[in-house]
Design a protein around this motif. Structure first.
Motif, PDB file in Angstrom:
ATOM      1  N   GLU A 258      33.435  30.650  30.187  1.00 30.10           N
ATOM      2  CA  GLU A 258      33.191  31.846  30.993  1.00 30.10           C
ATOM      3  C   GLU A 258      33.846  31.672  32.358  1.00 30.10           C
ATOM      4  OE1 GLU A 258      28.960  31.807  30.953  1.00 30.10           O
ATOM      5  OE2 GLU A 258      28.843  32.493  28.881  1.00 30.10           O
ATOM      6  N   LEU A 259      34.656  32.633  32.729  1.00 32.79           N
ATOM      7  CA  LEU A 259      35.395  32.603  33.989  1.00 32.79           C
ATOM      8  C   LEU A 259      34.970  33.814  34.828  1.00 32.79           C
ATOM      9  CD1 LEU A 259      38.774  31.971  32.194  1.00 32.79           C
ATOM     10  CD2 LEU A 259      37.503  30.252  33.464  1.00 32.79           C
ATOM     11  N   PRO A 260      33.939  33.665  35.648  1.00 32.01           N
ATOM     12  CA  PRO A 260      33.453  34.809  36.427  1.00 32.01           C
ATOM     13  C   PRO A 260      34.476  35.267  37.464  1.00 32.01           C
ATOM     14  CG  PRO A 260      31.975  32.906  36.617  1.00 32.01           C
ATOM     15  CD  PRO A 260      33.171  32.460  35.866  1.00 32.01           C
ATOM     16  N   LYS A 261      34.552  36.574  37.629  1.00 33.30           N
ATOM     17  CA  LYS A 261      35.447  37.142  38.638  1.00 33.30           C
ATOM     18  C   LYS A 261      34.732  37.162  39.986  1.00 33.30           C
ATOM     19  CE  LYS A 261      37.905  40.319  35.560  1.00 33.30           C
ATOM     20  NZ  LYS A 261      38.202  41.752  35.293  1.00 33.30           N
ATOM     21  N   LYS A 262      35.523  37.060  41.039  1.00 31.18           N
ATOM     22  CA  LYS A 262      34.967  37.181  42.383  1.00 31.18           C
ATOM     23  C   LYS A 262      34.491  38.610  42.570  1.00 31.18           C
ATOM     24  CE  LYS A 262      37.892  33.671  44.464  1.00 31.18           C
ATOM     25  NZ  LYS A 262      39.022  33.413  45.352  1.00 31.18           N
ATOM     26  N   GLU A 263      33.403  38.722  43.297  1.00 28.96           N
ATOM     27  CA  GLU A 263      32.871  40.053  43.561  1.00 28.96           C
ATOM     28  C   GLU A 263      33.767  40.754  44.576  1.00 28.96           C
ATOM     29  OE1 GLU A 263      28.654  41.624  45.018  1.00 28.96           O
ATOM     30  OE2 GLU A 263      28.556  39.947  43.593  1.00 28.96           O
ATOM     31  N   VAL A 264      34.216  41.923  44.204  1.00 26.26           N
ATOM     32  CA  VAL A 264      35.099  42.682  45.083  1.00 26.26           C
ATOM     33  C   VAL A 264      34.231  43.513  46.012  1.00 26.26           C
ATOM     34  CG1 VAL A 264      36.933  44.406  45.176  1.00 26.26           C
ATOM     35  CG2 VAL A 264      36.844  42.778  43.283  1.00 26.26           C
ATOM     36  N   LYS A 265      34.436  43.285  47.302  1.00 24.05           N
ATOM     37  CA  LYS A 265      33.678  44.053  48.284  1.00 24.05           C
ATOM     38  C   LYS A 265      34.349  45.399  48.461  1.00 24.05           C
ATOM     39  CE  LYS A 265      32.055  40.008  50.730  1.00 24.05           C
ATOM     40  NZ  LYS A 265      32.017  39.284  51.989  1.00 24.05           N
ATOM     41  N   LYS A 266      33.577  46.429  48.218  1.00 23.65           N
ATOM     42  CA  LYS A 266      34.104  47.776  48.370  1.00 23.65           C
ATOM     43  C   LYS A 266      34.035  48.162  49.837  1.00 23.65           C
ATOM     44  CE  LYS A 266      32.805  49.183  43.756  1.00 23.65           C
ATOM     45  NZ  LYS A 266      32.006  50.069  42.939  1.00 23.65           N
ATOM     46  N   GLU A 267      35.171  48.583  50.333  1.00 24.66           N
ATOM     47  CA  GLU A 267      35.203  49.002  51.725  1.00 24.66           C
ATOM     48  C   GLU A 267      34.689  50.425  51.819  1.00 24.66           C
ATOM     49  OE1 GLU A 267      38.766  48.315  53.909  1.00 24.66           O
ATOM     50  OE2 GLU A 267      39.172  46.468  52.824  1.00 24.66           O
ATOM     51  N   VAL A 268      33.767  50.603  52.741  1.00 28.25           N
ATOM     52  CA  VAL A 268      33.220  51.932  52.971  1.00 28.25           C
ATOM     53  C   VAL A 268      34.145  52.625  53.970  1.00 28.25           C
ATOM     54  CG1 VAL A 268      31.217  53.216  53.811  1.00 28.25           C
ATOM     55  CG2 VAL A 268      30.905  51.048  52.584  1.00 28.25           C
ATOM     56  N   PRO A 269      34.645  53.796  53.592  1.00 23.11           N
ATOM     57  CA  PRO A 269      35.531  54.484  54.528  1.00 23.11           C
ATOM     58  C   PRO A 269      34.784  54.832  55.818  1.00 23.11           C
ATOM     59  CG  PRO A 269      35.279  55.729  52.464  1.00 23.11           C
ATOM     60  CD  PRO A 269      34.425  54.524  52.377  1.00 23.11           C
ATOM     61  N   THR A 270      35.425  54.530  56.903  1.00 22.08           N
ATOM     62  CA  THR A 270      34.820  54.857  58.195  1.00 22.08           C
ATOM     63  C   THR A 270      35.733  55.817  58.938  1.00 22.08           C
ATOM     64  OG1 THR A 270      35.904  52.990  59.253  1.00 22.08           O
ATOM     65  CG2 THR A 270      33.697  52.608  58.389  1.00 22.08           C
TER      66      THR A 270
ATOM     67  N   ARG B 162      46.101  20.686  23.079  1.00 20.51           N
ATOM     68  CA  ARG B 162      46.058  20.873  24.532  1.00 20.51           C
ATOM     69  C   ARG B 162      46.641  22.234  24.842  1.00 20.51           C
ATOM     70  NH1 ARG B 162      48.858  20.070  29.388  1.00 20.51           N
ATOM     71  NH2 ARG B 162      47.625  19.031  30.980  1.00 20.51           N
ATOM     72  N   GLN B 163      45.905  23.003  25.615  1.00 17.98           N
ATOM     73  CA  GLN B 163      46.364  24.331  26.014  1.00 17.98           C
ATOM     74  C   GLN B 163      45.997  24.518  27.482  1.00 17.98           C
ATOM     75  OE1 GLN B 163      47.849  26.909  23.974  1.00 17.98           O
ATOM     76  NE2 GLN B 163      48.263  27.693  25.996  1.00 17.98           N
ATOM     77  N   SER B 164      46.893  25.116  28.233  1.00 17.61           N
ATOM     78  CA  SER B 164      46.582  25.369  29.636  1.00 17.61           C
ATOM     79  C   SER B 164      46.864  26.825  29.982  1.00 17.61           C
ATOM     80  CB  SER B 164      47.386  24.433  30.544  1.00 17.61           C
ATOM     81  OG  SER B 164      48.756  24.636  30.359  1.00 17.61           O
ATOM     82  N   PHE B 165      46.081  27.341  30.912  1.00 20.06           N
ATOM     83  CA  PHE B 165      46.198  28.714  31.379  1.00 20.06           C
ATOM     84  C   PHE B 165      46.205  28.703  32.897  1.00 20.06           C
ATOM     85  CE2 PHE B 165      43.741  28.799  27.444  1.00 20.06           C
ATOM     86  CZ  PHE B 165      44.391  29.770  26.707  1.00 20.06           C
ATOM     87  N   THR B 166      47.130  29.425  33.502  1.00 23.74           N
ATOM     88  CA  THR B 166      47.093  29.607  34.944  1.00 23.74           C
ATOM     89  C   THR B 166      46.126  30.756  35.205  1.00 23.74           C
ATOM     90  OG1 THR B 166      49.362  28.858  35.172  1.00 23.74           O
ATOM     91  CG2 THR B 166      48.462  30.146  36.989  1.00 23.74           C
ATOM     92  N   LEU B 167      45.092  30.469  35.976  1.00 22.81           N
ATOM     93  CA  LEU B 167      44.049  31.461  36.209  1.00 22.81           C
ATOM     94  C   LEU B 167      44.456  32.447  37.299  1.00 22.81           C
ATOM     95  CD1 LEU B 167      40.857  29.231  36.058  1.00 22.81           C
ATOM     96  CD2 LEU B 167      41.896  30.578  34.237  1.00 22.81           C
ATOM     97  N   PRO B 168      44.004  33.685  37.169  1.00 20.12           N
ATOM     98  CA  PRO B 168      44.273  34.654  38.224  1.00 20.12           C
ATOM     99  C   PRO B 168      43.493  34.304  39.490  1.00 20.12           C
ATOM    100  CG  PRO B 168      42.936  35.638  36.483  1.00 20.12           C
ATOM    101  CD  PRO B 168      43.282  34.256  36.044  1.00 20.12           C
ATOM    102  N   GLU B 169      43.892  34.881  40.590  1.00 14.38           N
ATOM    103  CA  GLU B 169      43.268  34.586  41.888  1.00 14.38           C
ATOM    104  C   GLU B 169      41.828  35.087  41.991  1.00 14.38           C
ATOM    105  OE1 GLU B 169      44.593  32.781  44.415  1.00 14.38           O
ATOM    106  OE2 GLU B 169      46.258  32.368  43.054  1.00 14.38           O
ATOM    107  N   ASP B 170      41.428  36.002  41.129  1.00 16.01           N
ATOM    108  CA  ASP B 170      40.096  36.597  41.259  1.00 16.01           C
ATOM    109  C   ASP B 170      38.993  35.824  40.530  1.00 16.01           C
ATOM    110  OD1 ASP B 170      40.922  37.279  38.702  1.00 16.01           O
ATOM    111  OD2 ASP B 170      40.139  39.322  38.788  1.00 16.01           O
ATOM    112  N   ILE B 171      39.241  34.570  40.190  1.00 10.40           N
ATOM    113  CA  ILE B 171      38.242  33.738  39.495  1.00 10.40           C
ATOM    114  C   ILE B 171      37.422  32.939  40.501  1.00 10.40           C
ATOM    115  CG2 ILE B 171      37.948  31.765  37.909  1.00 10.40           C
ATOM    116  CD1 ILE B 171      38.810  34.290  36.499  1.00 10.40           C
ATOM    117  N   GLU B 172      36.114  32.884  40.275  1.00 10.59           N
ATOM    118  CA  GLU B 172      35.233  32.027  41.079  1.00 10.59           C
ATOM    119  C   GLU B 172      35.204  30.652  40.415  1.00 10.59           C
ATOM    120  OE1 GLU B 172      31.864  32.887  43.191  1.00 10.59           O
ATOM    121  OE2 GLU B 172      31.890  35.024  42.762  1.00 10.59           O
ATOM    122  N   ALA B 173      36.056  29.777  40.890  1.00  9.72           N
ATOM    123  CA  ALA B 173      36.254  28.465  40.250  1.00  9.72           C
ATOM    124  C   ALA B 173      34.962  27.655  40.161  1.00  9.72           C
ATOM    125  CB  ALA B 173      37.317  27.687  41.010  1.00  9.72           C
TER     126      ALA B 173
END
Length: 156
Positions: free
Chosen positions: A137-149, A111-122
């Protein structure tokens, strides 16, 4: 009795003693091993690989807890029989006395457990078993790039 001396770097050795059972006499050590685990980070995902030759996907359970903890467990029971009587190792009429000539069984658990980072799409976590390796496979959340305005700043 001579006291056991620890090296200067005692903390890792202490944990090795607890988990590897080095302090137990050889005849009392458990006949077990821990699967090798790799954790790989890529741009868009993490991947956990667990080497488990001889195991099947049915031997594993992979769970995600409400606390965002990935729990991987393995349980396997083996029973080998080598008896003169090929129809089985037990006498059918009196099971209590039996007639074992040779019967080996083993039990493996992990038995092994890992605390996942916040950027995972559960919801998109996936697992597969290939050639004795469990891959999660633990996909990361897509980071929305902010366009400078351009922003107007009021002068007071």
């Amino acid at each position: 009795m001579m006291p056991i001396m620890k090296s200067q770097n005692w903390l890792p050795e202490l944990f090795n003693d607890l988990f590897d059972l080095d302090y137990v006499a050889p005849q009392y050590r458990r006949a077990s091993s821990t699967p090798a685990i790799n954790v790989i980070e890529r741009d868009n995902e993490y991947e956990v690989e667990i080497a488990a030759p001889g195991m099947t996907k049915d031997d594993f359970k992979v769970n995600l807890t409400p606390d965002n903890e990935l729990v991987i467990s393995l349980e396997k029971k083996n029973e080998n029989k080598n008896c003169e009587n090929q129809s089985g190792c037990e006498k059918k009429e009196d099971k209590k006395k039996g007639q074992y000539l040779r019967r080996e069984f083993s039990y493996t658990s992990f038995r092994q457990s890992f605390t996942l980072p916040e950027d995972i799409e559960a919801e998109k976590i996936a697992a597969k078993m290939e050639h004795g390796v469990l891959k999660i496979e633990l996909p990361k959340k897509e980071v929305k790039k902010e366009v400078p305005t351009t922003r107007n700043i009021e002068i007071r």
